[in-house]
Design a protein around this motif. Structure first.
Motif, PDB file in Angstrom:
ATOM      1  N   ASN A 179     -44.766 100.641 100.236  1.00  0.00           N
ATOM      2  CA  ASN A 179     -44.408 101.573  99.173  1.00  0.00           C
ATOM      3  C   ASN A 179     -42.898 101.674  99.055  1.00  0.00           C
ATOM      4  O   ASN A 179     -42.163 101.299  99.978  1.00  0.00           O
ATOM      5  CB  ASN A 179     -44.994 102.969  99.445  1.00  0.00           C
ATOM      6  N   ALA A 180     -42.444 102.202  97.929  1.00  0.00           N
ATOM      7  CA  ALA A 180     -41.015 102.436  97.710  1.00  0.00           C
ATOM      8  C   ALA A 180     -40.793 103.902  97.381  1.00  0.00           C
ATOM      9  O   ALA A 180     -41.657 104.561  96.791  1.00  0.00           O
ATOM     10  CB  ALA A 180     -40.496 101.566  96.565  1.00  0.00           C
ATOM     11  N   ILE A 181     -39.639 104.398  97.756  1.00  0.00           N
ATOM     12  CA  ILE A 181     -39.224 105.734  97.335  1.00  0.00           C
ATOM     13  C   ILE A 181     -38.000 105.584  96.444  1.00  0.00           C
ATOM     14  O   ILE A 181     -37.194 104.666  96.619  1.00  0.00           O
ATOM     15  CB  ILE A 181     -38.909 106.650  98.530  1.00  0.00           C
ATOM     16  N   CYS A 182     -37.881 106.481  95.486  1.00  0.00           N
ATOM     17  CA  CYS A 182     -36.747 106.460  94.561  1.00  0.00           C
ATOM     18  C   CYS A 182     -36.032 107.803  94.598  1.00  0.00           C
ATOM     19  O   CYS A 182     -36.376 108.727  93.846  1.00  0.00           O
ATOM     20  CB  CYS A 182     -37.212 106.149  93.142  1.00  0.00           C
ATOM     21  N   PRO A 183     -35.056 107.948  95.480  1.00  0.00           N
ATOM     22  CA  PRO A 183     -34.288 109.198  95.499  1.00  0.00           C
ATOM     23  C   PRO A 183     -33.412 109.313  94.260  1.00  0.00           C
ATOM     24  O   PRO A 183     -32.967 108.314  93.680  1.00  0.00           O
ATOM     25  CB  PRO A 183     -33.424 109.070  96.764  1.00  0.00           C
ATOM     26  N   GLY A 184     -33.141 110.551  93.868  1.00  0.00           N
ATOM     27  CA  GLY A 184     -32.136 110.833  92.868  1.00  0.00           C
ATOM     28  C   GLY A 184     -30.847 111.203  93.578  1.00  0.00           C
ATOM     29  O   GLY A 184     -30.443 110.552  94.548  1.00  0.00           O
ATOM     30  N   TYR A 185     -30.212 112.266  93.128  1.00  0.00           N
ATOM     31  CA  TYR A 185     -28.945 112.686  93.738  1.00  0.00           C
ATOM     32  C   TYR A 185     -29.201 113.398  95.061  1.00  0.00           C
ATOM     33  O   TYR A 185     -29.889 114.407  95.102  1.00  0.00           O
ATOM     34  CB  TYR A 185     -28.181 113.603  92.788  1.00  0.00           C
ATOM     35  N   VAL A 186     -28.650 112.842  96.122  1.00  0.00           N
ATOM     36  CA  VAL A 186     -28.859 113.377  97.464  1.00  0.00           C
ATOM     37  C   VAL A 186     -27.514 113.706  98.087  1.00  0.00           C
ATOM     38  O   VAL A 186     -26.579 112.900  98.069  1.00  0.00           O
ATOM     39  CB  VAL A 186     -29.618 112.358  98.342  1.00  0.00           C
ATOM     40  N   TYR A 195     -16.403 114.496  97.396  1.00  0.00           N
ATOM     41  CA  TYR A 195     -16.466 115.333  96.201  1.00  0.00           C
ATOM     42  C   TYR A 195     -16.013 116.755  96.502  1.00  0.00           C
ATOM     43  O   TYR A 195     -16.209 117.260  97.605  1.00  0.00           O
ATOM     44  CB  TYR A 195     -17.902 115.387  95.659  1.00  0.00           C
ATOM     45  N   THR A 196     -15.457 117.389  95.497  1.00  0.00           N
ATOM     46  CA  THR A 196     -15.157 118.811  95.628  1.00  0.00           C
ATOM     47  C   THR A 196     -16.450 119.590  95.418  1.00  0.00           C
ATOM     48  O   THR A 196     -17.422 119.089  94.845  1.00  0.00           O
ATOM     49  CB  THR A 196     -14.126 119.250  94.579  1.00  0.00           C
ATOM     50  N   GLU A 197     -16.444 120.819  95.858  1.00  0.00           N
ATOM     51  CA  GLU A 197     -17.618 121.667  95.660  1.00  0.00           C
ATOM     52  C   GLU A 197     -17.892 121.860  94.178  1.00  0.00           C
ATOM     53  O   GLU A 197     -19.048 121.947  93.740  1.00  0.00           O
ATOM     54  CB  GLU A 197     -17.417 123.019  96.351  1.00  0.00           C
ATOM     55  N   GLU A 198     -16.839 121.901  93.378  1.00  0.00           N
ATOM     56  CA  GLU A 198     -17.012 122.075  91.934  1.00  0.00           C
ATOM     57  C   GLU A 198     -17.711 120.861  91.325  1.00  0.00           C
ATOM     58  O   GLU A 198     -18.587 121.007  90.460  1.00  0.00           O
ATOM     59  CB  GLU A 198     -15.656 122.298  91.258  1.00  0.00           C
ATOM     60  N   GLN A 199     -17.334 119.658  91.758  1.00  0.00           N
ATOM     61  CA  GLN A 199     -17.969 118.448  91.236  1.00  0.00           C
ATOM     62  C   GLN A 199     -19.434 118.380  91.633  1.00  0.00           C
ATOM     63  O   GLN A 199     -20.293 117.997  90.828  1.00  0.00           O
ATOM     64  CB  GLN A 199     -17.220 117.219  91.743  1.00  0.00           C
ATOM     65  N   LEU A 200     -19.723 118.765  92.859  1.00  0.00           N
ATOM     66  CA  LEU A 200     -21.108 118.750  93.306  1.00  0.00           C
ATOM     67  C   LEU A 200     -21.935 119.772  92.536  1.00  0.00           C
ATOM     68  O   LEU A 200     -23.081 119.497  92.154  1.00  0.00           O
ATOM     69  CB  LEU A 200     -21.172 119.037  94.805  1.00  0.00           C
ATOM     70  N   ALA A 201     -21.363 120.927  92.316  1.00  0.00           N
ATOM     71  CA  ALA A 201     -22.073 121.970  91.566  1.00  0.00           C
ATOM     72  C   ALA A 201     -22.332 121.527  90.134  1.00  0.00           C
ATOM     73  O   ALA A 201     -23.392 121.799  89.557  1.00  0.00           O
ATOM     74  CB  ALA A 201     -21.284 123.271  91.592  1.00  0.00           C
ATOM     75  N   GLU A 202     -21.366 120.837  89.549  1.00  0.00           N
ATOM     76  CA  GLU A 202     -21.536 120.358  88.179  1.00  0.00           C
ATOM     77  C   GLU A 202     -22.683 119.369  88.087  1.00  0.00           C
ATOM     78  O   GLU A 202     -23.509 119.440  87.166  1.00  0.00           O
ATOM     79  CB  GLU A 202     -20.241 119.693  87.694  1.00  0.00           C
ATOM     80  N   GLN A 203     -22.740 118.453  89.039  1.00  0.00           N
ATOM     81  CA  GLN A 203     -23.831 117.483  89.018  1.00  0.00           C
ATOM     82  C   GLN A 203     -25.166 118.151  89.269  1.00  0.00           C
ATOM     83  O   GLN A 203     -26.174 117.840  88.617  1.00  0.00           O
ATOM     84  CB  GLN A 203     -23.590 116.400  90.067  1.00  0.00           C
ATOM     85  N   ALA A 204     -25.205 119.091  90.197  1.00  0.00           N
ATOM     86  CA  ALA A 204     -26.449 119.802  90.476  1.00  0.00           C
ATOM     87  C   ALA A 204     -26.948 120.539  89.239  1.00  0.00           C
ATOM     88  O   ALA A 204     -28.152 120.644  89.001  1.00  0.00           O
ATOM     89  CB  ALA A 204     -26.241 120.786  91.629  1.00  0.00           C
ATOM     90  N   GLY A 205     -26.020 121.035  88.435  1.00  0.00           N
ATOM     91  CA  GLY A 205     -26.393 121.776  87.234  1.00  0.00           C
ATOM     92  C   GLY A 205     -27.072 120.929  86.188  1.00  0.00           C
ATOM     93  O   GLY A 205     -27.705 121.473  85.259  1.00  0.00           O
ATOM     94  N   THR A 206     -26.989 119.590  86.292  1.00  0.00           N
ATOM     95  CA  THR A 206     -27.677 118.729  85.330  1.00  0.00           C
ATOM     96  C   THR A 206     -29.133 118.509  85.703  1.00  0.00           C
ATOM     97  O   THR A 206     -29.889 117.935  84.918  1.00  0.00           O
ATOM     98  CB  THR A 206     -26.986 117.354  85.223  1.00  0.00           C
ATOM     99  N   LEU A 207     -29.547 118.922  86.901  1.00  0.00           N
ATOM    100  CA  LEU A 207     -30.908 118.669  87.367  1.00  0.00           C
ATOM    101  C   LEU A 207     -31.808 119.862  87.087  1.00  0.00           C
ATOM    102  O   LEU A 207     -31.389 121.021  87.240  1.00  0.00           O
ATOM    103  CB  LEU A 207     -30.908 118.377  88.868  1.00  0.00           C
ATOM    104  N   PRO A 208     -33.061 119.633  86.712  1.00  0.00           N
ATOM    105  CA  PRO A 208     -33.979 120.744  86.451  1.00  0.00           C
ATOM    106  C   PRO A 208     -34.106 121.715  87.616  1.00  0.00           C
ATOM    107  O   PRO A 208     -34.222 122.927  87.392  1.00  0.00           O
ATOM    108  CB  PRO A 208     -35.305 120.030  86.165  1.00  0.00           C
ATOM    109  N   LEU A 209     -34.090 121.227  88.843  1.00  0.00           N
ATOM    110  CA  LEU A 209     -34.196 122.134  89.988  1.00  0.00           C
ATOM    111  C   LEU A 209     -32.870 122.795  90.338  1.00  0.00           C
ATOM    112  O   LEU A 209     -32.819 123.663  91.212  1.00  0.00           O
ATOM    113  CB  LEU A 209     -34.755 121.398  91.211  1.00  0.00           C
ATOM    114  N   GLY A 210     -31.790 122.383  89.700  1.00  0.00           N
ATOM    115  CA  GLY A 210     -30.513 123.064  89.849  1.00  0.00           C
ATOM    116  C   GLY A 210     -29.793 122.818  91.151  1.00  0.00           C
ATOM    117  O   GLY A 210     -28.864 123.555  91.500  1.00  0.00           O
TER     118      GLY A 210
END
Length: 275
Positions: A179-186, A195-210
């Protein structure tokens, strides 16, 4: 964590296992009571992981893209364990480059590690598992399922790995599940450093789970796929991405409350830590 009966006899190999997602997978199997071999080409990282591990691990210094090096690692594992039950094909690299600026060397290096390396590992493992059975788990990526600008070589390598998974599941059945797994942003330690905390927060904000995923969450999925609970699962690609691809696109910029455009960063959080 108490040992579970389904894991106690497992002999597990994790490639790219000295850091990031690979290290989390190795720790999870160790907690479950499995015997764990960590294969990595980074001597220093491998030494640090082996020294820090709460349970004894079998460190294997090798490069998945070098056939002779890899064969020697498997020979050593044979001498110590006499067999193999689970392989996690996790080693990988990524080079962020616009397609028209990507050199042939960069293209070939990425495919050599991410796809050819996985082929070589799976072939060595499959030859050992064909009689007694086993499990092969390939770390692909959502980038292998959808287009992602500036990562042509990486995207293609992961798409190829998904197809390799399906093919191996057919050829190695019924004794070996693949089998294969497909991670997204980890969120890996590497990403916290880059990354800065601001950059990480910005990327997290694009995901449905936040939020971004954690290496431990990826490891939990891998442990499940290797367990008897997943005995009827093979040839599948399991996505673990916080909902990133739920709309069929590798960006949540289309969310009503999301940003209008996904702004590129210097690298991509999903690509840290070995895969």
């Amino acid at each position: 964590m108490a040992e579970r009966a389904g894991y106690r006899s497992q002999r597990v190999l994790i490639t790219g296992g000295a850091s990031g997602i690979g290290a989390a997978i190795a720790r999870r199997f160790g907690q479950e009571g499995a015997r764990v071999a960590v294969l990595d080409r980074d001597r220093d990282a491998l030494g640090r992981f082996a020294n820090d591990a709460t349970e004894g691990v079998l460190p294997l210094l090798a490069d998945v893209a070098e056939e002779d090096s890899l064969r020697e690692a498997f020979t050593r594992m044979d001498a110590v364990w006499g067999g193999l039950d689970v392989v996690c094909n996790n080693a990988g690299i990524s080079i962020r480059r616009a397609f028209l600026e990507t050199s042939l060397a960069e293209w070939e290096q990425t495919l050599r590690v991410n796809l050819t390396g996985a082929f070589l590992v799976a072939r060595e493992a499959g030859r050992r598992m064909k009689s007694d059975g086993g499990v092969i788990i390939n770390t692909a990526s959502v980038s292998g399922m959808v287009g992602m600008p500036d990562y042509a070589a990486y995207n293609v390598s992961k798409a190829g790995l998904i197809e390799l998974t399906r093919t191996l599941a057919l050829e190695l059945a019924p004794r070996v599940r693949v089998n294969a797994i497909c991670p997204g942003y980890v969120l890996t330690p590497m990403q916290r450093a880059e990354y800065t905390e601001e950059q990480l927060a910005e990327q997290a904000g694009t995901l449905p789970l936040g939020r971004l995923g954690t290496p431990e969450e990826i490891a939990a999925l891998v442990a499940y796929l290797a367990s008897p609970d997943a005995a009827f699962i093979t040839g599948q690609t399991l996505v673990i991405d916080g909902g990133e691809t739920a709309g069929g696109l590798a960006s949540a910029a289309r969310r009503p409350d999301g940003p209008g455009e996904r702004r590129p960063t210097t690298s991509d959080p999903r690509r840290g830590g070995g895969a």
